[in-house]
Design an enzyme around this catalytic site. Structure first.
Site, PDB file in Angstrom:
ATOM      1  N   LYS A  45     -25.825   5.593  34.626  1.00  0.00           N
ATOM      2  CA  LYS A  45     -25.786   7.042  34.390  1.00  0.00           C
ATOM      3  C   LYS A  45     -24.577   7.289  33.494  1.00  0.00           C
ATOM      4  O   LYS A  45     -23.781   6.373  33.291  1.00  0.00           O
ATOM      5  CB  LYS A  45     -25.618   7.793  35.703  1.00  0.00           C
ATOM      6  CG  LYS A  45     -24.528   7.188  36.613  1.00  0.00           C
ATOM      7  CD  LYS A  45     -24.425   7.877  37.955  1.00  0.00           C
ATOM      8  CE  LYS A  45     -25.411   7.414  38.988  1.00  0.00           C
ATOM      9  NZ  LYS A  45     -26.449   8.364  39.316  1.00  0.00           N
ATOM     10  N   THR A  90     -31.771  12.074  38.523  1.00  0.00           N
ATOM     11  CA  THR A  90     -33.172  11.700  38.379  1.00  0.00           C
ATOM     12  C   THR A  90     -33.282  10.174  38.350  1.00  0.00           C
ATOM     13  O   THR A  90     -34.340   9.629  38.652  1.00  0.00           O
ATOM     14  CB  THR A  90     -33.783  12.286  37.091  1.00  0.00           C
ATOM     15  OG1 THR A  90     -32.849  12.106  36.020  1.00  0.00           O
ATOM     16  CG2 THR A  90     -34.089  13.757  37.256  1.00  0.00           C
ATOM     17  N   LYS A 112     -36.084   7.282  39.960  1.00  0.00           N
ATOM     18  CA  LYS A 112     -36.670   6.148  39.235  1.00  0.00           C
ATOM     19  C   LYS A 112     -36.453   4.850  40.008  1.00  0.00           C
ATOM     20  O   LYS A 112     -37.351   4.010  40.117  1.00  0.00           O
ATOM     21  CB  LYS A 112     -36.060   6.043  37.828  1.00  0.00           C
ATOM     22  CG  LYS A 112     -36.409   7.242  36.947  1.00  0.00           C
ATOM     23  CD  LYS A 112     -35.528   7.363  35.694  1.00  0.00           C
ATOM     24  CE  LYS A 112     -35.675   8.768  35.101  1.00  0.00           C
ATOM     25  NZ  LYS A 112     -34.624   9.114  34.120  1.00  0.00           N
TER      26      LYS A 112
HETATM   27  C1  26Q Z   1     -21.708  21.289  26.566  1.00  0.00           C
HETATM   28  C2  26Q Z   1     -20.791  21.792  25.658  1.00  0.00           C
HETATM   29  C3  26Q Z   1     -20.481  21.079  24.505  1.00  0.00           C
HETATM   30  C4  26Q Z   1     -21.114  19.868  24.257  1.00  0.00           C
HETATM   31  C5  26Q Z   1     -22.043  19.385  25.163  1.00  0.00           C
HETATM   32  C6  26Q Z   1     -22.333  20.081  26.311  1.00  0.00           C
HETATM   33  C7  26Q Z   1     -23.289  19.524  27.295  1.00  0.00           C
HETATM   34  C8  26Q Z   1     -24.306  18.664  26.909  1.00  0.00           C
HETATM   35  C9  26Q Z   1     -25.156  18.110  27.846  1.00  0.00           C
HETATM   36  C10 26Q Z   1     -23.173  19.816  28.637  1.00  0.00           C
HETATM   37  C11 26Q Z   1     -24.031  19.271  29.561  1.00  0.00           C
HETATM   38  C12 26Q Z   1     -25.043  18.402  29.176  1.00  0.00           C
HETATM   39  C13 26Q Z   1     -25.945  17.755  30.111  1.00  0.00           C
HETATM   40  C14 26Q Z   1     -25.997  17.977  31.414  1.00  0.00           C
HETATM   41  C15 26Q Z   1     -26.880  17.202  32.293  1.00  0.00           C
HETATM   42  O1  26Q Z   1     -27.468  16.213  31.884  1.00  0.00           O
HETATM   43  N1  26Q Z   1     -27.016  17.598  33.565  1.00  0.00           N
HETATM   44  C16 26Q Z   1     -27.838  16.841  34.498  1.00  0.00           C
HETATM   45  O2  26Q Z   1     -29.138  17.425  34.512  1.00  0.00           O
HETATM   46  C17 26Q Z   1     -30.033  16.627  35.259  1.00  0.00           C
HETATM   47  C18 26Q Z   1     -31.415  17.224  35.118  1.00  0.00           C
HETATM   48  O3  26Q Z   1     -31.502  18.413  35.837  1.00  0.00           O
HETATM   49  C19 26Q Z   1     -29.583  16.524  36.712  1.00  0.00           C
HETATM   50  O4  26Q Z   1     -30.437  15.628  37.380  1.00  0.00           O
HETATM   51  C20 26Q Z   1     -28.145  16.021  36.803  1.00  0.00           C
HETATM   52  O5  26Q Z   1     -27.695  16.073  38.138  1.00  0.00           O
HETATM   53  C21 26Q Z   1     -27.250  16.860  35.904  1.00  0.00           C
HETATM   54  O6  26Q Z   1     -25.942  16.306  35.881  1.00  0.00           O
END
Ligand code: 26Q
Length: 750
Positions: free
Chosen positions: A489, A596, A600
């Site tokens: 992860k 997730t 898996k």
């Molecule tokens: C924010 C600001 C600037 C640049 C990037 C971001 C950014 C990008 C991606 C902030 C967050 C993310 C991704 C978050 C993420 O993957 N969260 C996950 O979502 C999954 C699907 O719901 C969950 O299973 C996880 O627990 C959660 O961490």
């Protein structure tokens, strides 16, 4: 038939084709074939709008979903060619950071499989998430230029004009067909501009951040960023939502919509706050078409729904109004009006859209001006309602709902674990591929020794496959008779790879003291650290260094091997997950919204070692205590401790000799000789002085529970296999088909 078609596309016989030519031919074949399955849309259509779609390789998946996989594989085989080898040529589109982007892709697969009209809207980044390599115990990043001549994304003729910082850009539409399993074909719409210049990339992944027309869609941003990066992200987000909103309105108008009735034609799901500007943008466009402001707000509220994926306060997006003034001045009056409406609905300052410091809270705008806010696992939704978004819950209890995440079984079972899939099909027939709840029937075999022995054999064969791949790609040899524990992860402190590190050090001392583990273990990690996230990189360095220390010590390496898989991505996950015995899901309770990967691993017959966090809670409920290894403080205890602010890591360090011994080892002679003192020292100090994600209070419970799992594994392989079977049989709940059916029944009504 397949043979003739490939040869017709290539204009020569299969025997005379190179792998490149065959790969291109299969791409053409799949595209032609998917064209046959496009069906017209009637009624309401979903638009899943997301800054990330972590699609992974598509060739095998598309062939499986078209029902052509076996035929193509056998045809190639009869000519001495291998489909698996052709697949290696496919560049992986890594257009996502992790879970959120992968979820979006699983959802598209399920939508098409369930015959629901639902398209994705996103961006065509020229470089996906950076490529990770290790050198001298350190993570290096390089650009992932995935766009090659043979690409799934087709350039269309369509463009939309988008105004950014008083300049006009032309957003060009690219599409990727999303082929359902025995289902319909939907579309992933990705926008890009023609002027992006890959020559802008300098050393590593750095680039000139000033020239917007050259860098707008050049990179997917890692999940942290400096201020320049943040500004660029607004540009990206607006390009996506403005072009996306225009596409939606155009499509609906084409089907007879007069915009007053937009909600009869479109549902929009906003994937976290990254696409939230679609709300003011749609309102702006509707008012331009002559609809009054208040009605436009009502329409957009009916059309849009919002999914929250995080409870980490620092990850909730806020933008200074001054940023927005600069980049999207046309949206600012709309946002101000929405803020006034929000303030008239509640006097509570914590629910304002624009706060006293002039920051715009994107999630607040989403909750006020969509009709649904959902969390992604039962516990996560409860925490949103009880604490994080409690004031909003009081204002709009009817908007809050839970949609526990899911995964597509086509990719995460049928494609990645053909051996297990064949066994299941032999036992219960093929129905589970479209109706995952049928997996329950497997429980009827829990006392069948032949079935349990098959499970053991399949796991061993999958470990051997993984071992071969580790050897050919990274030159690492692993003991396939060992128990495989895997933590894969993103690298994040809340996910606590550092807790696993401390455990491994603890075991080192135990082995040295003659307290040998019940079975040898291969501890596998796959994790990318955001380039600017120093402590995350320090944790990677510590793991790589520890791996060297162990490897150099014959006494220890007999029992534990540490492996870090380079450049962890979807394809790597597909190789690792089927080979796993113990799935490490050890986040600090209350911090992982869902996870997730946990689903898996379970589906592929691994047992979970985890905290009561995210969807682990639901896994534990389904499989029962004897089929999962749970440890650690509860989310209630953790939330209480944060509120009381009374956690002092140093006290735990002082009081517990096992913790002290493990933490001090990080900067001991062996580690400093093999690694970099500065990085190791920083990590050790961070743990003692902050340990923000409370690894110490869970340390002993983790050691005990993990050693219990190893002892069980060693004591009775058949009993372990029985637990694995129960996990597989209960995994049906986590099919994204179930999740999508719930979204549709309760939110979208397609
Ligand atoms: C924010 C600001 C600037 C640049 C990037 C971001 C950014 C990008 C991606 C902030 C967050 C993310 C991704 C978050 C993420 O993957 N969260 C996950 O979502 C999954 C699907 O719901 C969950 O299973 C996880 O627990 C959660 O961490």
């Amino acid at each position: 038939m397949i043979e003739q078609r490939i040869e017709a596309i290539c204009h020569k016989t299969i025997d005379n084709c190179s792998d490149e030519e065959l790969y291109s031919a299969l791409l053409v074949l799949v595209k032609e074939e998917s064209g046959q399955h496009v069906t017209p849309v009637t009624g309401r259509k979903l638009y899943y709008i997301s800054a990330e779609f972590l699609i992974g390789k598509l060739l095998s998946n598309n062939l499986i979903n078209l029902g052509l996989y076996d035929e193509v594989r056998d045809c190639l085989k009869s000519h001495g060619k291998s489909l698996a080898q052709l697949e290696e040529m496919e560049p992986e589109p890594s257009l996502g950071n992790g879970g959120l982007g992968r979820l979006a892709s699983c959802f598209l697969d399920s939508l098409a499989t369930l015959n629901l009209p639902g398209d994705g809207i996103g961006l065509r980044y020229h470089c996906g998430l950076f490529h990770q390599s290790f050198a001298d115990g350190v993570q290096n990043e390089s650009p992932d230029l995935w766009l090659t001549k043979d690409c799934w994304a087709d350039r269309t003729e369509k463009t939309y004009t988008v105004r950014l910082a008083d300049r006009e850009y032309s957003a060009h539409l690219y599409t990727i067909s999303v082929i359902g399993y025995e289902g319909r074909v939907n579309r992933l719409n990705l926008f890009d501009i023609d002027t992006v210049d890959e020559a802008l990339i300098r050393e590593g992944i750095s680039f000139d951040k000033t020239a917007i027309d050259k860098n707008l869609t050049l990179f997917l941003y890692p999940d942290d960023s400096d201020d320049d990066g943040r500004l660029l992200r607004i540009y990206q987000q607006y390009l996506m939502v403005s072009a996306g909103a225009q596409l939606i309105l155009e499509e609906c108008a084409g089907r007879g919509c007069d915009f007053h009735n937009l909600a009869d034609y479109a549902a929009i799901q906003i994937n976290d706050t990254h696409p939230s500007m679609v709300i003011p943008e749609l309102i702006r466009l509707l008012t331009q078409k002559g609809i009054g402001f208040e009605e436009a707000v009502d329409i957009v509220t009916q059309v849009c729904a919002y999914t929250n994926h995080t409870i980490l306060a620092e990850a909730l997006e806020t933008w200074p109004l001054a940023f927005l003034e600069k980049v999207v001045p046309q949206l600012v009056p709309v946002i101000r009006q929405l803020d006034e409406m929000a303030k008239s609905r509640s006097e509570d300052a914590s629910t304002a859209i624009i706060d006293d410091d002039g920051h715009v809270h994107m999630a607040h705008m989403d909750i006020h001006f969509t009709h649904s806010t959902n969390g992604v696992a039962a516990l996560h939704t409860e925490i949103l309602k009880d604490s994080e978004l409690h004031n909003f819950y009081e204002l709009y209890p009817e908007k809050f709902n839970n949609k526990t995440n899911g995964i597509t079984f086509r990719r995460w079972l049928m494609a990645c674990n053909p051996r297990l899939c064949a066994l299941i099909e032999k036992l219960i027939g093929p129905g589970f591929k479209k109706d995952a709840s049928q997996l329950r029937r497997l429980a009827g075999f829990k006392n069948d020794t032949w079935v349990l022995e098959q499970l053991i054999q399949i796991k061993t064969a999958n470990k051997q496959d993984l071992a071969r791949w580790l050897y050919s790609s990274q030159g690492i040899s692993v003991n396939t008779n060992a128990m495989f524990s895997i933590q894969s992860k993103r690298l994040h402190e809340y996910k606590r790879q550092q807790l696993n590190l401390l455990y491994l050090i603890h075991q080192y001392f135990e082995i040295k003291a003659g307290h040998l583990p019940a079975a040898p273990m291969v501890a596998v990690f796959g994790a990318k650290a955001a380039p600017a996230y120093t402590i995350a990189k320090d944790i990677i360095h510590a793991l790589l260094t520890l791996s060297r220390v162990f490897a150099a010590d014959a006494q220890v390496s007999r029992w534990i091997q540490i492996v870090l898989v380079e450049n962890y991505n979807v394809s790597a996950a597909e190789k690792m997950i089927p080979a796993c015995d113990l799935s490490e899901q050890i986040s600090l309770a209350s911090k992982e919204a869902s996870g997730t990967g946990n689903m898996k691993f379970m589906l592929n017959g691994a047992l979970t070692l985890g905290t009561m966090d995210g969807a682990n809670v639901e896994i534990a409920d389904l499989v029962g205590d004897e089929n999962i290894y749970i440890f650690g403080r509860s989310s209630k205890q953790v939330i209480h401790r944060y509120a009381a602010r009374d956690y002092a890591a140093a006290d735990w360090y002082e009081a517990d000799p096992n913790i002290r011994r493990a933490v001090d080892f990080i900067t001991g002679d062996a580690m400093c000789a093999a690694g970099h003192r500065e990085s190791l020292t920083r990590l050790r100090s961070e743990l003692i002085s902050k340990d923000w994600f409370q690894t110490f209070p869970d340390f002993n419970a983790y050691v005990v529970r993990k050693n219990q799992a190893i002892a069980d594994y060693a004591a009775d392989p058949m009993l372990w296999a029985r637990k694995a079977l129960i996990n597989i049989s209960e995994a049906g709940y986590f099919s994204s088909d179930r999740t999508i059916a719930e979204y549709n029944n309760e939110i979208w009504h397609l």
